[in-house]
Design a protein around this motif. Sequence first.
Motif, PDB file in Angstrom:
ATOM      1  N   ARG A 359       0.842  -1.200   0.000  1.00 18.40           N
ATOM      2  CA  ARG A 359       0.000   0.000   0.000  1.00 18.40           C
ATOM      3  C   ARG A 359       0.875   1.247   0.000  1.00 18.40           C
ATOM      4  NH1 ARG A 359      -5.265  -0.457   0.282  1.00 18.40           N
ATOM      5  NH2 ARG A 359      -5.302  -2.601   1.008  1.00 18.40           N
ATOM      6  N   GLY A 360       0.702   2.090  -1.001  1.00 19.29           N
ATOM      7  CA  GLY A 360       1.471   3.337  -1.053  1.00 19.29           C
ATOM      8  C   GLY A 360       2.932   3.145  -1.407  1.00 19.29           C
ATOM      9  N   LEU A 361       3.270   1.990  -1.988  1.00 17.73           N
ATOM     10  CA  LEU A 361       4.666   1.732  -2.348  1.00 17.73           C
ATOM     11  C   LEU A 361       5.191   2.777  -3.326  1.00 17.73           C
ATOM     12  CD1 LEU A 361       6.942  -0.463  -2.019  1.00 17.73           C
ATOM     13  CD2 LEU A 361       6.160  -1.357  -4.194  1.00 17.73           C
ATOM     14  N   ALA A 362       4.295   3.266  -4.203  1.00 18.81           N
ATOM     15  CA  ALA A 362       4.717   4.197  -5.250  1.00 18.81           C
ATOM     16  C   ALA A 362       5.285   5.483  -4.666  1.00 18.81           C
ATOM     17  CB  ALA A 362       3.539   4.508  -6.165  1.00 18.81           C
ATOM     18  N   TRP A 363       4.811   5.873  -3.466  1.00 18.08           N
ATOM     19  CA  TRP A 363       5.293   7.143  -2.899  1.00 18.08           C
ATOM     20  C   TRP A 363       6.547   6.920  -2.082  1.00 18.08           C
ATOM     21  CZ3 TRP A 363       2.459   9.335  -6.098  1.00 18.08           C
ATOM     22  CH2 TRP A 363       1.151   8.926  -6.308  1.00 18.08           C
ATOM     23  N   ARG A 364       6.770   5.686  -1.625  1.00 20.09           N
ATOM     24  CA  ARG A 364       7.986   5.403  -0.858  1.00 20.09           C
ATOM     25  C   ARG A 364       9.140   5.039  -1.786  1.00 20.09           C
ATOM     26  NH1 ARG A 364       6.231   0.738   2.388  1.00 20.09           N
ATOM     27  NH2 ARG A 364       4.223   0.977   1.377  1.00 20.09           N
ATOM     28  N   PRO A 366       9.432   4.886  -5.735  1.00 21.25           N
ATOM     29  CA  PRO A 366       8.820   5.018  -7.056  1.00 21.25           C
ATOM     30  C   PRO A 366       9.397   4.052  -8.091  1.00 21.25           C
ATOM     31  CG  PRO A 366      10.017   7.000  -6.409  1.00 21.25           C
ATOM     32  CD  PRO A 366       9.975   6.133  -5.219  1.00 21.25           C
ATOM     33  N   TRP A 367      10.714   3.820  -8.070  1.00 15.44           N
ATOM     34  CA  TRP A 367      11.315   2.952  -9.091  1.00 15.44           C
ATOM     35  C   TRP A 367      10.819   1.521  -8.955  1.00 15.44           C
ATOM     36  CZ3 TRP A 367      13.465   4.419 -13.362  1.00 15.44           C
ATOM     37  CH2 TRP A 367      14.039   5.699 -13.434  1.00 15.44           C
ATOM     38  N   LEU A 368      10.869   1.045  -7.694  1.00 12.82           N
ATOM     39  CA  LEU A 368      10.460  -0.328  -7.436  1.00 12.82           C
ATOM     40  C   LEU A 368       8.992  -0.516  -7.805  1.00 12.82           C
ATOM     41  CD1 LEU A 368      11.937  -2.739  -6.347  1.00 12.82           C
ATOM     42  CD2 LEU A 368      11.008  -2.254  -4.104  1.00 12.82           C
ATOM     43  N   ALA A 369       8.181   0.488  -7.459  1.00  9.14           N
ATOM     44  CA  ALA A 369       6.755   0.406  -7.782  1.00  9.14           C
ATOM     45  C   ALA A 369       6.562   0.376  -9.292  1.00  9.14           C
ATOM     46  CB  ALA A 369       6.021   1.598  -7.181  1.00  9.14           C
ATOM     47  N   GLY A 370       7.402   1.134 -10.029  1.00  8.07           N
ATOM     48  CA  GLY A 370       7.305   1.129 -11.483  1.00  8.07           C
ATOM     49  C   GLY A 370       7.604  -0.248 -12.056  1.00  8.07           C
ATOM     50  N   VAL A 371       8.673  -0.879 -11.533  1.00  5.47           N
ATOM     51  CA  VAL A 371       9.031  -2.223 -11.994  1.00  5.47           C
ATOM     52  C   VAL A 371       7.894  -3.198 -11.695  1.00  5.47           C
ATOM     53  CG1 VAL A 371      10.600  -4.156 -11.584  1.00  5.47           C
ATOM     54  CG2 VAL A 371      11.502  -1.848 -11.753  1.00  5.47           C
ATOM     55  N   GLY A 426      -3.570  -1.081  -7.770  1.00  3.24           N
ATOM     56  CA  GLY A 426      -4.313  -0.034  -7.051  1.00  3.24           C
ATOM     57  C   GLY A 426      -3.742   0.183  -5.660  1.00  3.24           C
ATOM     58  N   ALA A 427      -3.395  -0.902  -4.977  1.00  4.00           N
ATOM     59  CA  ALA A 427      -2.821  -0.768  -3.639  1.00  4.00           C
ATOM     60  C   ALA A 427      -1.475  -0.055  -3.704  1.00  4.00           C
ATOM     61  CB  ALA A 427      -2.664  -2.151  -2.998  1.00  4.00           C
ATOM     62  N   VAL A 428      -0.685  -0.377  -4.744  1.00  6.21           N
ATOM     63  CA  VAL A 428       0.644   0.235  -4.861  1.00  6.21           C
ATOM     64  C   VAL A 428       0.527   1.752  -4.963  1.00  6.21           C
ATOM     65  CG1 VAL A 428       2.631   0.458  -6.397  1.00  6.21           C
ATOM     66  CG2 VAL A 428       1.733  -1.802  -5.859  1.00  6.21           C
ATOM     67  N   TYR A 429      -0.519   2.237  -5.651  1.00 10.29           N
ATOM     68  CA  TYR A 429      -0.643   3.686  -5.867  1.00 10.29           C
ATOM     69  C   TYR A 429      -1.630   4.344  -4.915  1.00 10.29           C
ATOM     70  CZ  TYR A 429       2.229   3.094  -9.923  1.00 10.29           C
ATOM     71  OH  TYR A 429       3.288   2.818 -10.743  1.00 10.29           O
ATOM     72  N   SER A 430      -2.076   3.633  -3.853  1.00  5.08           N
ATOM     73  CA  SER A 430      -3.024   4.263  -2.948  1.00  5.08           C
ATOM     74  C   SER A 430      -2.289   5.276  -2.061  1.00  5.08           C
ATOM     75  CB  SER A 430      -3.730   3.210  -2.099  1.00  5.08           C
ATOM     76  OG  SER A 430      -2.870   2.814  -1.070  1.00  5.08           O
ATOM     77  N   MET A 431      -3.059   6.264  -1.563  1.00  4.96           N
ATOM     78  CA  MET A 431      -2.433   7.371  -0.834  1.00  4.96           C
ATOM     79  C   MET A 431      -2.271   7.096   0.650  1.00  4.96           C
ATOM     80  SD  MET A 431      -1.891   9.563  -3.128  1.00  4.96           S
ATOM     81  CE  MET A 431      -1.972  11.322  -2.909  1.00  4.96           C
ATOM     82  N   ASP A 432      -2.915   6.015   1.154  1.00  7.54           N
ATOM     83  CA  ASP A 432      -2.959   5.851   2.606  1.00  7.54           C
ATOM     84  C   ASP A 432      -1.936   4.840   3.120  1.00  7.54           C
ATOM     85  OD1 ASP A 432      -4.107   3.751   1.360  1.00  7.54           O
ATOM     86  OD2 ASP A 432      -5.793   3.521   2.738  1.00  7.54           O
ATOM     87  N   ALA A 448      19.530  -7.419 -10.648  1.00  4.58           N
ATOM     88  CA  ALA A 448      18.677  -8.457 -11.227  1.00  4.58           C
ATOM     89  C   ALA A 448      17.363  -7.845 -11.710  1.00  4.58           C
ATOM     90  CB  ALA A 448      18.412  -9.548 -10.198  1.00  4.58           C
ATOM     91  N   LEU A 449      16.767  -6.981 -10.869  1.00  4.38           N
ATOM     92  CA  LEU A 449      15.483  -6.380 -11.255  1.00  4.38           C
ATOM     93  C   LEU A 449      15.644  -5.477 -12.476  1.00  4.38           C
ATOM     94  CD1 LEU A 449      13.717  -5.522  -7.901  1.00  4.38           C
ATOM     95  CD2 LEU A 449      13.039  -7.166  -9.627  1.00  4.38           C
ATOM     96  N   GLY A 450      16.767  -4.728 -12.521  1.00  3.24           N
ATOM     97  CA  GLY A 450      17.011  -3.866 -13.679  1.00  3.24           C
ATOM     98  C   GLY A 450      17.120  -4.680 -14.954  1.00  3.24           C
ATOM     99  N   GLY A 451      17.887  -5.770 -14.878  1.00  2.00           N
ATOM    100  CA  GLY A 451      18.045  -6.630 -16.050  1.00  2.00           C
ATOM    101  C   GLY A 451      16.723  -7.206 -16.503  1.00  2.00           C
ATOM    102  N   LEU A 452      15.904  -7.647 -15.531  1.00  2.00           N
ATOM    103  CA  LEU A 452      14.620  -8.246 -15.883  1.00  2.00           C
ATOM    104  C   LEU A 452      13.693  -7.215 -16.514  1.00  2.00           C
ATOM    105  CD1 LEU A 452      14.106 -10.431 -12.712  1.00  2.00           C
ATOM    106  CD2 LEU A 452      14.339 -11.264 -15.037  1.00  2.00           C
ATOM    107  N   THR A 453      13.738  -5.966 -15.995  1.00  5.45           N
ATOM    108  CA  THR A 453      12.879  -4.930 -16.573  1.00  5.45           C
ATOM    109  C   THR A 453      13.287  -4.624 -18.004  1.00  5.45           C
ATOM    110  OG1 THR A 453      12.802  -4.010 -14.366  1.00  5.45           O
ATOM    111  CG2 THR A 453      11.896  -2.664 -16.119  1.00  5.45           C
ATOM    112  N   LEU A 454      14.610  -4.542 -18.235  1.00  9.33           N
ATOM    113  CA  LEU A 454      15.079  -4.303 -19.601  1.00  9.33           C
ATOM    114  C   LEU A 454      14.612  -5.416 -20.530  1.00  9.33           C
ATOM    115  CD1 LEU A 454      18.719  -2.956 -19.194  1.00  9.33           C
ATOM    116  CD2 LEU A 454      16.673  -1.744 -19.936  1.00  9.33           C
TER     117      LEU A 454
END
Lengths: 478, 100
Positions: A359-364, A366-371, A426-432, A448-454
Motif C-alpha cells: 500500500r502506497g509503495l509508489a510514494w515510498r 517510485p522505481w520499485l513500484a514502477g518495476v 491499485g494498492a501500490v498507488y493508494s495514498m494511505d 537483477a530487477l534492472g536486467g529483468l525490466t530491460l
Amino acid sequence: MNTAISISGLKALLPFLIMTAAAMVVMLGIAFRRDHRFTVLLTLAGLALGGGSLVFTPFAPDRYVTTLVLVDAFAGYYLALLFAAAFAVVCLSYSYLEIQGGHREEYYLLVLLAVLGAAVLAAATHFASFFLGIEILSVSLYGLTAYQRHRDQSVEAGVKYLILAAVSSAFILFGMALVYAEVGSMEFARIAIRAGAAGGALLGTGLVLIIVGLGFKLAVVPFHLWTPDVYEGAPAPVTAFIATVSKGAVFALVLRFFGNMDIRVGGALFLIFTIIAVASMFFGNLLALMQQNVKRVLAYSSISHIGYLLVTLLAAGPLRLNASAFYLAAYFVTTLGVFGVVTVLSTRDRDADKLDDYRGLAWRRPWLAGVFTAMLLSLAGIPLTAGFIAKFYLVAAGIGSALWLLVIVLIVNSAIGLFYYLRIIGAVYSMDGPPGPSMPISLSGSAALGGLTLALLWLGIYPGPFLALIGSLMQTAH
Amino acid sequence: MIPLSWYIMLSAALFTIGVVGVLSRRNIFIILMSIELMLNAANINLVAFSHYLQSLTGQIFTIFVITVAAAEAAVALAIIILLSRNRGSVYADEFNILKG
C-alpha cells in the motif's frame, strides 16, 4: 542405437557436465571457506560457464547421446532459458539471504543441483533420464522449500511439497512401468509411434498416470492443491524458482513427450488436455480473485498461466513450438520480476506477502513500484509488455488450429485476470500507505530487477530479433 | 511359471494400498511408508515386465528407482525431524498454518 559415448557426444553433454562440476566445486568451496559472497560468486560463475558453453555445444536435430538425451536446438533454447532464470534467482537470493542468519551457503548447492535436474528434463528422450531429471529437481526443491528452518511456514511448506511431489513421482513411475509393458521400450520416439496406432489398455492407463504425475508438477487443475501453500510458505526466491525453472523444465518435457504423439482432435488425449487447460484457466483466475495474500494470488495466477500454455500443446503446426518458447520466456521474465520485488521488500522476520505491504509503495519507492507495475501488467497481458506479445502468439497458434473453445476461454480469462492484477496495482498507488522506513535495496537485487525490466521492455516493444531467433531454433526441432 | 497378469494384479493392489494410505493416515511416517509402497509396486511391475519382455531396461531402471527412493527418504526424514522439533508433532492434520 549406439550406446557408447563418443567425443562429440561428450561435447554435446558439456552444459550438463559443467553444471555437475559446478555443484561439486561449490560443495568443496563451502568445505574450505564458508563465506556467503564467495559461494554466490562460485555459483554465478558456474551458471555463466554453463550458459557460455551452449555457444560451443554442437546442437543437431539427431544429436542423441546414447538413447537417454537429445541435444538439439529445442533443448539448447530451454537450457539457455533455465540457466538465465537460475542466474537471476541466485542474484535475488543473495540479497534475500544476506539479511538472514544461519548457514546460507548450502542453499546455492541445492539451486545448482535443481538446475541440473531441470536441464536433464529439457533434453530427456527416455524414461530413465525423465525420471532421474524430475527426481534431482524435486529432491533439491524439498530442501530449498524448507530452507528457513526457524520459520514454521517454510518447514510446513517443505513437508507438503515433499509428500505431494513424492506421490506424483510414484504415479509417474507406475505409469512408466505400464507403458513399458506394452511398448517394450522406454524411448519417447518408440512410445509415440505406438501411441499413435491403436494403443491397448495398459498403454492408455500408463499415459493417464503419467499425465496425473506431470499435472502435479505443473500445478494444473485438478492437481493444483499444493501450489498456494507452497508458494506462500517457501522463501520468496525459492517460490520464483519453483514457478519458473521447475515448471518451465517440466513443460519442455511435456512438449517433447506428448508433442511427438498424434494428439488428434476428438481423441482421448486431446479431451483430457482440453479439460485440464480450461479448468486451470477458470479455477486459477477465479480463485485468485478471493485471495488477500500476494504470494497466493501469484500462485493461482501461475496455475492459469500454465493453462494458457497448454493451448500450444494442443495446437498443430510449426507455430506452436515458437508460441510456447516465447510464452515461457515472457512468463519467466515477468514471474522472476514480480517475485524479485517481493524478495527485495522482504525483511528478516517475514516475506512481504500481505497486500498491505504494497500500500502506497509508489510514494515510498517510485522505481520499485514502477518495476512491479510493469511486471504485473505484463502478467495481465497489456500491450507494450512481453506478456501481450506472448498471449497474442498463443491466440494465433490456437486460431491457426481452430481451437475456438480454448481461444475464447483464454480471452475471457485474460479479462478476469486483469481485475486482480489491477487490485494489487491499485494498492501500490493508494495514498494511505504507511510511511515505513526506507531500507536500501542491495546491489545484486537491483541489478537483477534492472536486467529483468530491460528484458521485459525489449521483448514487449521490439520482439522481432528474439522471435526470429526462436523461429530459426525451433525450425530444426522435431 | 507364474503368469504376468498375477504380477500386475499384485502391483496394482500394492499401489492402491499405498494411495489409500497416503490419503487416509495422519502420521507422516506412515504416509512416507505408503509412498515407498507405491514406488515398490512400480518396481515389481518393472522387473516382471523386464523378465517377460526379455529386455534388461526395466531391471536397470529399477536400480535407479531404488537409489532415488533412498535419497528421497533421507531428505524427507531430515525435513520431518525438523518439523517435529519445531512443532512437537508428526500428525498431518496439525499442519495448518498455511491456508487461504
